[in-house]
Scaffold this active site. Structure first.
Site, mmCIF file in Angstrom:
data_model
loop_
_atom_site.group_PDB
_atom_site.id
_atom_site.type_symbol
_atom_site.label_atom_id
_atom_site.label_comp_id
_atom_site.label_asym_id
_atom_site.label_seq_id
_atom_site.Cartn_x
_atom_site.Cartn_y
_atom_site.Cartn_z
ATOM 1 C CD GLU A 116 -19.520 -7.572 25.584
ATOM 2 O OE1 GLU A 116 -20.393 -7.971 26.370
ATOM 3 O OE2 GLU A 116 -19.729 -6.718 24.686
ATOM 4 C CG HIS B 49 -27.619 -14.789 27.082
ATOM 5 N ND1 HIS B 49 -28.356 -14.268 26.042
ATOM 6 C CD2 HIS B 49 -27.217 -13.730 27.833
ATOM 7 C CE1 HIS B 49 -28.418 -12.953 26.171
ATOM 8 N NE2 HIS B 49 -27.723 -12.601 27.239
ATOM 9 C CG HIS C 232 -6.158 1.568 -0.317
ATOM 10 N ND1 HIS C 232 -6.163 2.319 0.825
ATOM 11 C CD2 HIS C 232 -6.387 0.288 0.071
ATOM 12 C CE1 HIS C 232 -6.398 1.545 1.870
ATOM 13 N NE2 HIS C 232 -6.535 0.299 1.436
ATOM 14 C CG HIS D 257 -1.780 -1.206 1.340
ATOM 15 N ND1 HIS D 257 -1.282 -2.440 1.697
ATOM 16 C CD2 HIS D 257 -3.113 -1.365 1.147
ATOM 17 C CE1 HIS D 257 -2.285 -3.321 1.710
ATOM 18 N NE2 HIS D 257 -3.393 -2.698 1.386
#
Length: 689
Positions: A429, A490, A277, A29
């Site tokens: 998280e 869960h 890029h 890049h």
């Protein structure tokens, strides 16, 4: 030569090294290093407190390349400033970290210049980056650690820790959710030692960012509580210097510097295009670009001698002077505060106090037992009393994960108390895991906690911790379908297997309180292994170790818990976690019907598979007639550990919402089902003989 001309020559050296390296590799890049070269130059040469001859100096400013694909920007700076290489044992080498030869071998096997920056592999790389947004979030952890270190160890006339963290981010970093989570908490905590530079080049792989991204980034960061400033042209060195001075003068919040740039600056046909890029410019475009820079068109990997000299007289001299003064101050500090100085020296080596386990004591046998999460919380608190740099928290779940440090003097980390040892990550998280990485990279022993099912949110950062070999600790509770009524959203099923699949991550699923105690002793002594532990919500019987083997067998990953003296057992049961005590109950049923039984506890696959072949063979009990695995989770992988078991009682579907005992009966996690399954296989095998 004028100051202006040597500055421009240095900037163009960064650009041309990056262009040539990507072209030689035919991969990489080039556009962003060409655009951000003035920013890197200004930051390294004029701003950062960093000694290239001692790249691990504890109070150095940190530079994090969150846009890891622009790695040649960082490698160019490491080369031009002659950052020294550091050996595996932390000693400074006579060699430079990134030689010109390494740059010529960019992205090639064994080069110190891999495609994306890798911590440990290349000295001077502060953290592994590549997945966008991770660098921003990790830098928040580094800044947080700096605030904690300063609040904990600084004394009047002894400012040991006041380093700054600079992260270079791009449009992709701003789009990724992890950076938003982390930026939010950084603003909340007023981490004024954090500066994020946003390369606003408006180009991504697919084209103009307007295809998918139109929000007001400045307004978003202002809403987070950040100081936001702008530089309209990345080539404006005085404006960049002013922006960095603005950051240093801002003492009540982190700073975002939005820098408008042109990707592939100077390339006559590829500037401001997505074609620059992620692909080489091509030989002809490079020749034309060098011509536009006033650079020798026929020279590759050209570094003028005066550019090296310029960096040596700038960052080199400034960094050495600051570090020398710090070393002298630390020597005086060691005399005035020997205990604190010793802690810092141990911490710097990722070590532990000699008496880290002085508050630990075994749990008494108890058939009613204690929940895995509760026992873990008790052990964690005992360890934290002896290890002052254990710092961590949870994703808004401490009352459930039992990870709060309860001593009054430990307190909560906040903008009003940077010495607190309990972190409140909020419901974030992913950011929590990345911030933990940043803390660990600054030598804190960081931990974070949450429900095991939400390890999915944290997984990218857990993977990077394993890749970097840093000893972060993930405490996951509610580890199986035994979660019960909360239902399949869960209830972890595939999560243990998923974590076990990450190379370099050590996983644990302990069977009782004493296995948990032994697990934690192993965990805190690990210097280069991240850990994920799976703990039960429900109570587990604390086994009577007079009848069963010592829990110290956890260190081997698997051990014969019961029946070691039984030669050629009829049945051998393998289990982890809560299913170990279930197998103990099943063994009683089987023995009552005259069968001989052995039980093997398997708390850690990784530790077991690291043992000798002889030990593994003995534990695997291949001479047993029937061998059965029992675990409340996906069965994938167990055949590679136990080697051809006759049956695996596990869960390969999603769970259901129901009380725990109902689910145990539905999925076969009862002593009666285990005994019946083993007996049926045994009878079938006897009939076949």
């Amino acid at each position: 030569m004028t100051t202006e001309s040597i500055e421009q020559k240095s900037v163009n050296t960064i650009r041309t090294l990056s262009m040539d390296a990507v072209q030689a590799a035919n991969s990489g890049h080039p556009g962003t290093p060409m655009a951000m070269a003035p920013v890197a130059y200004s930051l390294w040469q004029q701003v950062m407190q960093y000694d290239p001859t001692h790249p691990l100096w504890p109070n150095r400013d940190r530079f994090v390349l969150s846009i890891g694909h622009a790695s040649m920007l960082l490698y160019s700076m490491l080369h031009l400033t002659k950052v020294k290489s550091v050996t595996e044992d932390g000693k400074i080498s006579d060699n430079v970290s990134v030689s010109l030869e390494s740059i010529k071998n960019f992205r090639q096997l064994h080069s110190k210049c891999p495609g994306h920056p890798e911590y440990r592999w290349t000295s001077g790389v502060e953290t592994t980056t590549g997945p966008l947004g991770q660098g921003v979030a990790t830098s928040v952890g580094m800044a947080l650690a700096g605030k904690w270190l300063g609040a904990t160890y600084n004394r009047p006339d002894f400012k040991l820790f006041d380093y700054n963290v600079y992260a270079l981010a791009g449009d992709g970093c701003m789009m990724e959710g992890v950076s938003s989570e982390a930026a939010s908490i950084a603003g909340h905590l007023k981490l004024s030692n954090l500066c994020v530079v946003y390369d606003n080049n408006r180009i991504t792989i697919e084209g103009d960012t307007g295809l998918a991204f139109s929000e007001d980034v400045a307004a978003r960061f202002l809403s987070y509580g950040w100081n936001v400033t702008r530089v309209e042209d990345a080539n404006d060195l005085p404006a960049l210097k002013t922006a960095f001075e603005n950051f240093k003068n801002t003492t009540d919040r982190p700073t975002l510097i939005i820098v408008n740039s042109h990707i592939a600056f100077g390339a006559p046909n590829k500037q401001d295009t997505h074609g620059a890029h992620g692909a080489p410019l091509g030989d002809e475009e490079i020749r034309l670009t060098k011509k536009a820079y006033g650079w020798p068109e026929d020279k590759q990997f050209y570094v003028p001698d005066d550019v090296y000299t310029h960096f040596e007289s700038g960052m080199g001299q400034r960094g050495k002077a600051v570090r020398d003064a710090w070393e002298a101050m630390f020597n005086e500090y060691r005399t005035a505060f020997p205990e604190q100085a010793q802690q810092l020296e141990i911490m710097d080596k990722n070590g532990m106090p000699a008496d880290f386990d002085k508050y630990l004591s075994p749990f008494d046998a108890d058939p009613k037992g204690i929940a895995g999460r509760t026992a873990s919380g008790m052990v964690l608190n005992q360890l934290a009393k002896a290890i002052p740099w254990v710092v961590g928290g949870s994703a808004d779940l401490a009352p459930s994960t039992m990870t709060r440090l309860t001593d009054d003097n430990m307190g909560d980390f906040s903008a009003d108390n940077y010495a607190g040892r309990n972190l409140h990550f909020g419901v974030r998280e992913h950011a929590m895991a990345a911030i933990m990485n940043g803390m660990a990279l600054c030598k804190l022993r960081s931990y974070g906690s949450g429900f095991m099912v939400f390890s999915d949110y944290a997984r990218p950062s857990i993977r990077l911790a394993a890749l970097m070999e840093i000893p972060v600790v993930h405490v996951f509770t509610h580890d199986s379908i035994s979660v019960g009524e909360d239902g399949p959203t869960h209830q972890p099923v595939e999560h243990m297997v998923s974590l076990r699949a990450i190379p370099g991550l050590t996983t644990f699923r302990p069977a009782d309180a004493n296995e948990i105690l032994e697990m934690w002793k192993i965990v805190v002594q690990s210097k280069r292994k991240p850990v994920a532990m799976a703990l039960s919500r429900q109570a587990l019987p604390t086994l009577d170790r007079r009848k069963f083997a010592a829990a110290s067998g956890v260190a081997n990953g698997a051990y014969i818990l019961y029946g070691e003296n039984v030669d050629n057992p009829d049945i051998c049961l393998f289990a982890s976690g809560s299913e170990v005590s279930l197998c103990v109950d099943a063994a009683e049923v089987l023995e009552a019907s005259g069968k001989t039984v052995r039980i093997v506890s398997v708390p850690s696959w990784e530790l077991f598979l690291a043992q000798s072949a002889e030990y593994q063979t003995a534990v695997l009990t291949t001479n047993a007639t029937v061998r059965i695995v029992v675990e409340e989770g996906a069965t994938l992988g167990w055949t590679g550990v136990v080697k051809n078991p006759d049956a695996i009682i596990g869960v390969d579907t999603f769970g259901e919402s129901a009380p725990m005992n109902v689910l145990h009966h539905k999925y076969g996690f009862t002593k009666e089902n285990i005994a019946a399954t083993a007996s049926a296989i045994l009878e079938r095998k006897h009939s076949a003989y």
